[in-house]
Design a protein around this motif. Structure first.
Motif, PDB file in Angstrom:
ATOM      1  N   ARG A 113      -8.396 -50.359  17.036  1.00  0.00           N
ATOM      2  CA  ARG A 113      -7.332 -50.166  16.033  1.00  0.00           C
ATOM      3  C   ARG A 113      -7.742 -49.255  14.871  1.00  0.00           C
ATOM      4  N   PRO A 114      -8.999 -49.243  14.428  1.00  0.00           N
ATOM      5  CA  PRO A 114      -9.364 -48.319  13.335  1.00  0.00           C
ATOM      6  C   PRO A 114      -9.427 -46.857  13.750  1.00  0.00           C
ATOM      7  N   HIS A 117      -7.230 -44.204  11.988  1.00  0.00           N
ATOM      8  CA  HIS A 117      -7.594 -43.979  10.587  1.00  0.00           C
ATOM      9  C   HIS A 117      -8.933 -43.282  10.453  1.00  0.00           C
ATOM     10  N   MET A 118      -9.914 -43.711  11.276  1.00  0.00           N
ATOM     11  CA  MET A 118     -11.266 -43.161  11.156  1.00  0.00           C
ATOM     12  C   MET A 118     -11.373 -41.758  11.720  1.00  0.00           C
ATOM     13  N   ASP A 246     -19.007 -49.198   9.296  1.00  0.00           N
ATOM     14  CA  ASP A 246     -17.757 -48.421   9.301  1.00  0.00           C
ATOM     15  C   ASP A 246     -16.604 -49.231   9.881  1.00  0.00           C
ATOM     16  N   VAL A 247     -16.845 -49.952  10.983  1.00  0.00           N
ATOM     17  CA  VAL A 247     -15.748 -50.709  11.600  1.00  0.00           C
ATOM     18  C   VAL A 247     -15.558 -52.069  10.941  1.00  0.00           C
ATOM     19  N   GLU A 249     -15.740 -52.573   7.818  1.00  0.00           N
ATOM     20  CA  GLU A 249     -14.927 -52.272   6.635  1.00  0.00           C
ATOM     21  C   GLU A 249     -13.456 -52.062   6.980  1.00  0.00           C
ATOM     22  N   GLN A 250     -13.175 -51.876   8.271  1.00  0.00           N
ATOM     23  CA  GLN A 250     -11.795 -51.743   8.736  1.00  0.00           C
ATOM     24  C   GLN A 250     -11.219 -53.092   9.194  1.00  0.00           C
ATOM     25  N   SER A 273     -19.242 -60.270   6.207  1.00  0.00           N
ATOM     26  CA  SER A 273     -18.025 -60.123   7.008  1.00  0.00           C
ATOM     27  C   SER A 273     -17.774 -61.388   7.821  1.00  0.00           C
TER      28      SER A 273
END
Length: 340
Positions: A113-114, A117-118, A246-247, A249-250, A273
Motif C-alpha cells: 500500500r505505501p 506514495h513512496m 521507510d515502510v 513510517e507508512q 512501532s
C-alpha cells in the motif's frame, strides 16, 4: 553496437570460500547505451567471462520487495546462468514478470500500500510467471556448473555444491556503488529468510504462500542451521534499517503486513512501532527463540529510539551475520567493459 559496461565479482571473492561462481550485474540502461538486445548482451557477457557465471539485469527505476515484504527501489528484471561462454537455450534465462498494482493486488498484499506514495508510477517486479514458462523449483536458471537461484538472489556451483546468498539490497548497493558486507550467513539470517510474506510471483514462491507471521521453513530449531555456514554479500545494517523504517513510517505492521524476520522485529521494537504479536505463529516463534529472540523481548517496553538513533546503532539493534566485513563494493565488484 557499442561497448557494454557491467559490474563483476570473481569466483572465490568474499567471506569464507567466497562466490561459488562469477557474478555479473548489469543495468538495462547500459544495455540500451550499447545499442544491443538484452539477449545479445547476456550472450556477450557469458562469452567474455567464459567460466560459470550468474548474470542479473536491473531496472533501477522499478521497484521490488525483500523476502519479508519491504518495498525497495531497484529491481532485477532478468536473470541468467552461463558456463563455457554459453547460456542454455531452455534453462539458462528467466524474465521477471511485471506486476500490475491495483486494488485487487493491494487487498491481497497490503504491504504494498505505501508503494504509490513512496515510489509513484514505478513498475513492480519480483519473480517470473510460471504460466509463461515451466520453471524449476525456487525460480532457478542454470547452465553447466552455474546456478542462479531464488530469482537471482542465491548463486550455486553445481559441481562443488558451494553456494552464496546475495539478497536484493546487497545487489542494489553494488549497482549504486555503495558499501557492502561480506560475511558468513549465520543462524539469525538463516531463520530470517524463511519469514516471508505471501506474494504473487514472489522471489521464491510463485503463488501466495506463507503469509506474514508464518515461517516458510517450519522446522523449529533446525531453521538456524539451513544456511548458517555459507557466505553472503549483504547491505550494511544501517541500509537495511533505513528501508524497514521507510515502510514502518507508512503504518505497515510486522507480523500483519511484513514478515516476522529478526531484522524487521528488532527495528520495529526499537522504533516503538506496532507488532502484531498474536498473529505470529508458534512455529515462527520456535525458530526465533532458537536464535535468542523471545516473545517477551518484543513485549517489553520499547526504547522509542529516533530514526537517526536506529540508523547510527543499526549494527547493535539488528542481530545476525558472522565475521562481517564492511567494504566498498567498487573494490571487489570490478567495472568491466566489453564489446557487445
Amino acid at each position: 553496437m557499442g561497448n557494454l559496461k557491467f559490474r563483476y565479482l570473481e569466483k572465490g571473492v568474499g567471506a569464507k570460500t567466497g562466490a561459488p561462481i562469477g557474478i555479473a550485474l548489469v543495468d538495462k540502461k547500459a544495455i540500451e547505451m550499447a545499442a544491443v538486445s538484452e539477449e545479445k548482451a547476456l550472450k556477450s557477457i557469458a562469452s567474455a567471462i567464459g567460466g560459470p557465471v550468474a548474470i542479473n539485469v536491473f531496472d533501477l527505476d522499478a521497484v521490488t520487495t525483500t523476502s519479508d515484504g519491504v518495498i525497495v527501489k531497484g529491481a532485477i528484471i532478468t536473470m541468467a546462468a552461463a558456463d563455457g561462454g554459453k547460456i542454455h537455450r531452455e534453462f539458462g534465462i528467466l524474465h521477471m514478470e511485471e506486476i500490475e498494482v491495483d486494488e485487487a493486488l493491494l487487498a491481497e498484499e497490503p504491504h504494498l500500500r505505501p508503494l504509490a506514495h513512496m515510489y509513484p508510477n514505478c513498475r513492480l517486479f519480483r519473480g517470473p510467471d510460471p504460466a509463461k514458462k515451466l520453471i524449476p523449483v525456487h525460480n532457478v536458471c542454470m547452465t553447466g556448473k552455474a546456478i542462479n537461484n531464488n530469482s537471482a538472489t542465491e548463486m550455486m556451483n553445481a559441481v562443488t555444491m558451494e553456494e552464496m546468498l546475495f539478497p536484493i539490497l546487497g545487489q542494489l548497493q553494488v549497482m549504486n556503488e555503495g558499501e557492502i558486507v561480506f560475511a558468513v550467513t549465520g543462524g539469525v539470517m538463516s531463520v530470517g529468510i524463511g519469514m516471508t510474506v505471501a506474494e504473487k510471483f514472489g522471489r521464491v514462491f510463485p503463488t501466495r504462500q506463507f503469509a506474514a507471521g508464518e515461517t516458510a521453513h517450519n522446522c523449529g530449531a533446525y531453521a538456524q542451521t539451513l544456511k548458517a555456514s555459507i557466505p553472503c554479500v549483504v547491505a550494511p545494517k544501517d541500509i537495511l534499517a533505513k528501508h524497514i523504517l521507510d515502510v514502518l513510517e507508512q503504518g505497515i505492521i510486522p507480523g500483519k503486513h511484513l514478515g516476522c524476520s529478526p531484522a524487521v522485529l528488532c527495528v520495529a521494537h526499537a522504533f516503538g512501532s506496532d507488532i502484531a504479536m498474536k498473529n505470529i505463529q508458534d512455529r515462527a516463534w520456535l525458530e526465533l527463540e532458537s536464535v535468542g529472540l523471545s516473545r517477551q523481548q518484543f513485549l517489553n517496553p520499547s526504547p522509542h529510539l529516533t530514526r537517526d538513533e536506529i540508523l547510527a546503532r543499526a549494527d547493535e539493534i539488528i542481530p545476525g551475520l558472522v565475521e562481517p566485513r564492511r567494504v566498498k563494493s567498487t573494490d571487489y565488484f570490478k567495472q568491466m567493459e566489453i564489446e557487445a
